[in-house]
Design a protein around this motif. Structure first.
Motif, PDB file in Angstrom:
ATOM      1  N   LEU A   1       0.826  -1.210   0.000  1.00  0.00           N
ATOM      2  CA  LEU A   1       0.000   0.000   0.000  1.00  0.00           C
ATOM      3  C   LEU A   1       0.859   1.258   0.000  1.00  0.00           C
ATOM      4  CD1 LEU A   1      -2.679  -1.379   2.434  1.00  0.00           C
ATOM      5  CD2 LEU A   1      -3.143  -0.595   0.097  1.00  0.00           C
ATOM      6  N   ASP A   2       2.020   1.190   0.640  1.00  0.00           N
ATOM      7  CA  ASP A   2       2.956   2.320   0.571  1.00  0.00           C
ATOM      8  C   ASP A   2       3.374   2.567  -0.873  1.00  0.00           C
ATOM      9  OD1 ASP A   2       2.932   2.736   3.314  1.00  0.00           O
ATOM     10  OD2 ASP A   2       4.776   1.603   3.682  1.00  0.00           O
ATOM     11  N   GLY A   3       3.663   1.474  -1.578  1.00  0.00           N
ATOM     12  CA  GLY A   3       4.074   1.610  -2.970  1.00  0.00           C
ATOM     13  C   GLY A   3       2.989   2.236  -3.831  1.00  0.00           C
ATOM     14  N   TRP A   4       1.763   1.769  -3.658  1.00  0.00           N
ATOM     15  CA  TRP A   4       0.655   2.344  -4.423  1.00  0.00           C
ATOM     16  C   TRP A   4       0.498   3.830  -4.081  1.00  0.00           C
ATOM     17  CZ3 TRP A   4      -3.775   4.985  -3.325  1.00  0.00           C
ATOM     18  CH2 TRP A   4      -4.690   5.145  -4.373  1.00  0.00           C
ATOM     19  N   SER A   5       0.602   4.177  -2.810  1.00  0.00           N
ATOM     20  CA  SER A   5       0.431   5.569  -2.388  1.00  0.00           C
ATOM     21  C   SER A   5       1.525   6.453  -2.965  1.00  0.00           C
ATOM     22  CB  SER A   5       0.435   5.658  -0.856  1.00  0.00           C
ATOM     23  OG  SER A   5      -0.645   4.938  -0.302  1.00  0.00           O
ATOM     24  N   THR A   6       2.748   5.963  -2.958  1.00  0.00           N
ATOM     25  CA  THR A   6       3.854   6.740  -3.534  1.00  0.00           C
ATOM     26  C   THR A   6       3.635   6.978  -5.025  1.00  0.00           C
ATOM     27  OG1 THR A   6       5.421   5.913  -1.901  1.00  0.00           O
ATOM     28  CG2 THR A   6       6.344   6.763  -3.960  1.00  0.00           C
ATOM     29  N   ASP A   7       3.233   5.925  -5.728  1.00  0.00           N
ATOM     30  CA  ASP A   7       2.961   6.073  -7.162  1.00  0.00           C
ATOM     31  C   ASP A   7       1.843   7.089  -7.393  1.00  0.00           C
ATOM     32  OD1 ASP A   7       4.901   4.260  -7.759  1.00  0.00           O
ATOM     33  OD2 ASP A   7       3.523   2.577  -8.140  1.00  0.00           O
ATOM     34  N   ALA A   8       0.784   7.002  -6.580  1.00  0.00           N
ATOM     35  CA  ALA A   8      -0.344   7.916  -6.752  1.00  0.00           C
ATOM     36  C   ALA A   8       0.074   9.363  -6.498  1.00  0.00           C
ATOM     37  CB  ALA A   8      -1.479   7.522  -5.814  1.00  0.00           C
ATOM     38  N   LEU A   9       0.848   9.585  -5.449  1.00  0.00           N
ATOM     39  CA  LEU A   9       1.227  10.951  -5.073  1.00  0.00           C
ATOM     40  C   LEU A   9       2.283  11.531  -6.004  1.00  0.00           C
ATOM     41  CD1 LEU A   9       1.325  10.440  -1.199  1.00  0.00           C
ATOM     42  CD2 LEU A   9      -0.288  11.886  -2.444  1.00  0.00           C
ATOM     43  N   GLU A  10       3.188  10.687  -6.502  1.00  0.00           N
ATOM     44  CA  GLU A  10       4.295  11.206  -7.303  1.00  0.00           C
ATOM     45  C   GLU A  10       4.027  11.177  -8.804  1.00  0.00           C
ATOM     46  OE1 GLU A  10       8.002   9.425  -6.220  1.00  0.00           O
ATOM     47  OE2 GLU A  10       7.844  10.031  -4.116  1.00  0.00           O
ATOM     48  N   TYR A  11       3.257  10.177  -9.245  1.00  0.00           N
ATOM     49  CA  TYR A  11       3.061  10.014 -10.685  1.00  0.00           C
ATOM     50  C   TYR A  11       1.609  10.124 -11.120  1.00  0.00           C
ATOM     51  CZ  TYR A  11       7.707   8.107  -9.917  1.00  0.00           C
ATOM     52  OH  TYR A  11       9.004   7.945  -9.519  1.00  0.00           O
ATOM     53  N   GLY A  12       0.685  10.115 -10.149  1.00  0.00           N
ATOM     54  CA  GLY A  12      -0.718  10.221 -10.491  1.00  0.00           C
ATOM     55  C   GLY A  12      -1.267   8.927 -11.075  1.00  0.00           C
ATOM     56  N   GLY A  13      -2.328   9.040 -11.829  1.00  0.00           N
ATOM     57  CA  GLY A  13      -2.970   7.874 -12.430  1.00  0.00           C
ATOM     58  C   GLY A  13      -4.206   8.299 -13.176  1.00  0.00           C
ATOM     59  N   HIS A  14      -4.816   7.345 -13.869  1.00  0.00           N
ATOM     60  CA  HIS A  14      -5.951   7.679 -14.725  1.00  0.00           C
ATOM     61  C   HIS A  14      -7.250   7.013 -14.276  1.00  0.00           C
ATOM     62  CE1 HIS A  14      -3.100   9.545 -17.457  1.00  0.00           C
ATOM     63  NE2 HIS A  14      -2.370   8.430 -17.440  1.00  0.00           N
ATOM     64  N   ASP A  15      -7.205   6.291 -13.150  1.00  0.00           N
ATOM     65  CA  ASP A  15      -8.402   5.586 -12.681  1.00  0.00           C
ATOM     66  C   ASP A  15      -9.069   6.420 -11.596  1.00  0.00           C
ATOM     67  OD1 ASP A  15     -10.336   3.907 -11.641  1.00  0.00           O
ATOM     68  OD2 ASP A  15      -9.065   2.121 -11.650  1.00  0.00           O
ATOM     69  N   ALA A  16     -10.214   7.019 -11.933  1.00  0.00           N
ATOM     70  CA  ALA A  16     -10.900   7.888 -10.971  1.00  0.00           C
ATOM     71  C   ALA A  16     -11.490   7.119  -9.795  1.00  0.00           C
ATOM     72  CB  ALA A  16     -11.998   8.669 -11.684  1.00  0.00           C
ATOM     73  N   ASP A  17     -11.725   5.826  -9.996  1.00  0.00           N
ATOM     74  CA  ASP A  17     -12.308   5.029  -8.914  1.00  0.00           C
ATOM     75  C   ASP A  17     -11.254   4.452  -7.966  1.00  0.00           C
ATOM     76  OD1 ASP A  17     -14.899   5.367  -9.877  1.00  0.00           O
ATOM     77  OD2 ASP A  17     -14.731   3.638 -11.215  1.00  0.00           O
ATOM     78  N   ALA A  18      -9.992   4.442  -8.398  1.00  0.00           N
ATOM     79  CA  ALA A  18      -8.958   3.744  -7.635  1.00  0.00           C
ATOM     80  C   ALA A  18      -8.759   4.275  -6.215  1.00  0.00           C
ATOM     81  CB  ALA A  18      -7.644   3.757  -8.405  1.00  0.00           C
ATOM     82  N   PRO A  19      -8.642   5.603  -6.001  1.00  0.00           N
ATOM     83  CA  PRO A  19      -8.407   6.062  -4.626  1.00  0.00           C
ATOM     84  C   PRO A  19      -9.492   5.610  -3.650  1.00  0.00           C
ATOM     85  CG  PRO A  19      -7.891   7.808  -6.166  1.00  0.00           C
ATOM     86  CD  PRO A  19      -8.561   6.724  -6.964  1.00  0.00           C
TER      87      PRO A  19
END
Length: 412
Positions: A379-397
């Protein structure tokens, strides 16, 4: 007895692999096989002091099991006791000039509040020892009738004891040798030197009435239950035979769980009281075991009063593996608070990386003997990716937040 309010548990699509847990009796990690309704008995508190982080770590660990069963589609019949009649309770009440019942009620209510704050799912049956006297008496009668128990030859205090050799398999749960059993028996509430016993390891079933102590009538004289028989009686009457998990802290492996299992096996004839014996490690403070005698308890209620978010407490406890003896200190709490802040920031973004992979990995790690360090790292890895690189899935967070809530019990 009333338990505490149940937090809502979100439903997350998908399902993880079969749960595997370390079994203290078999000394290995193996699959937990249950019916449609999984059954679990976890030993509760003796309510003479407030809930400390050692207690919290144990109940959070078994809460993960509860949540994983629910996530797999099982019903769960979870039973927990309260040892509200015991020497430590009477001693503390006498020291503080309180009625033992009032002290027990006060500390039980504080425990409920702490479990509610930590979002621990409540047991289906929350049973005080004083509510199970009739069941204990019935079980002791059966043990006496079968010869598994005896009354000591003491006209003043005719206590009832269980024969340690009443079952041929005695000792399988702990795997300890006799010398280790004797040492732990004396350290953990046993009375190896009690005159009149057939064996030093014979365990108390019924304490004959003592001056100034509560007692209840029975066919073998007024008195009160021993510690181990209380749990055997409650488990047998609330769940019955074929218990999936008997659990508690690692300090309960012997004598408590060894004897409660033997009591039950003596009357049912079953080889094993529980299919799995699961035990959580001890929590220390700055490298020392947390204990009332040492005076180094970190109380959940005190942390709450100091404004510490219970979600951070829970994450701090989950940062180490549930079976390991581990330390709590300021760094553990600071790391947990930082992790909680990152997760909250990541799960409130307008979009993020795909959630399916990280949720599948969290389920996989938790199913593997509750490997929370790996689950948190994923979950840390996913959070880092989300905060630093963003993403395109609006439902993911939102989906990741729901999974963290459902599987780890951490509300973001």
């Amino acid at each position: 007895m009333q338990s505490w309010p149940a937090p809502s548990v979100p439903e997350v699509s998908g399902q993880g692999p079969q749960l595997r847990l370390y079994d203290s009796a078999d000394r290995q990690v193996r699959p937990v096989s249950t019916g449609q309704t999984a059954t679990m008995y976890v030993c509760g508190i003796t309510p003479y002091d407030a809930t400390h982080l050692g207690h919290a770590a144990t109940y959070v660990a078994f809460d993960l099991i509860h949540r994983l069963w629910l996530d797999s589609g099982h019903g769960v019949h979870y039973v927990q006791n309260i040892t509200d009649v015991d020497d430590p309770l009477f001693e503390r009440a006498a020291r503080d000039g309180l009625d033992w019942r009032a002290l027990g009620d006060r500390e039980t209510q504080l425990f409920r509040e702490d479990m509610t704050a930590l979002r621990v799912l409540p047991p289906h049956d929350y049973v005080a020892a004083t509510e199970a006297i009739a069941e204990v008496v019935e079980l002791v009668e059966k043990l006496l009738a079968s010869g598994a128990a005896y009354v000591v030859d003491d006209s003043e205090y005719p206590d009832v004891y269980f024969r340690a050799d009443a079952t041929p398999q005695f000792g399988y749960e702990s795997g300890y040798d006799r010398d280790t059993m004797l040492r732990l028996f004396g350290e953990r509430g046993g009375d190896p030197d009690r005159p009149g016993k057939g064996d030093e390891l014979d365990a108390l079933l019924w304490l004959a009435e003592r001056p100034g102590e509560p007692s209840w009538p029975s066919p073998f004289g007024p008195g009160r239950p021993g510690w181990h028989v209380e749990c055997a009686a409650i488990a047998l009457t609330r769940i019955g035979t074929g218990l999936d998990i008997q659990g508690g802290g690692s300090d309960l492996i012997f004598p408590h769980h060894e004897f409660s299992a033997a009591h039950a096996e003596s009357v049912t004839g079953e080889r094993r009281f529980a299919r799995h014996y699961v035990h959580a490690g001890m929590i220390g403070l700055d490298g020392h075991k947390m204990s009332k005698s040492r005076g180094n308890l970190v109380l959940v209620s005190r942390l709450r009063a100091d404004g510490v978010d219970p979600a951070a407490m829970r994450l701090g406890l989950l940062a180490g593996h549930y079976r390991s003896d581990r330390s709590w200190n300021d760094a553990v709490l600071a790391d947990a608070q930082a992790r909680l802040a990152r997760w909250r920031a990541a799960t409130t973004l307008p979009a993020g990386p795909d959630a399916a992979d990280v949720i599948a990995r969290v389920r996989q790690y938790l199913a593997d003997d509750l490997d929370t360090p790996k689950a948190l790292a994923a979950l840390d890895g996913w959070s880092t990716d989300a905060l630093e690189y963003g993403g395109h899935d609006a439902d993911a967070p939102g989906t990741v937040a729901m999974a963290i809530d459902a599987l780890l019990g951490v509300a973001l």
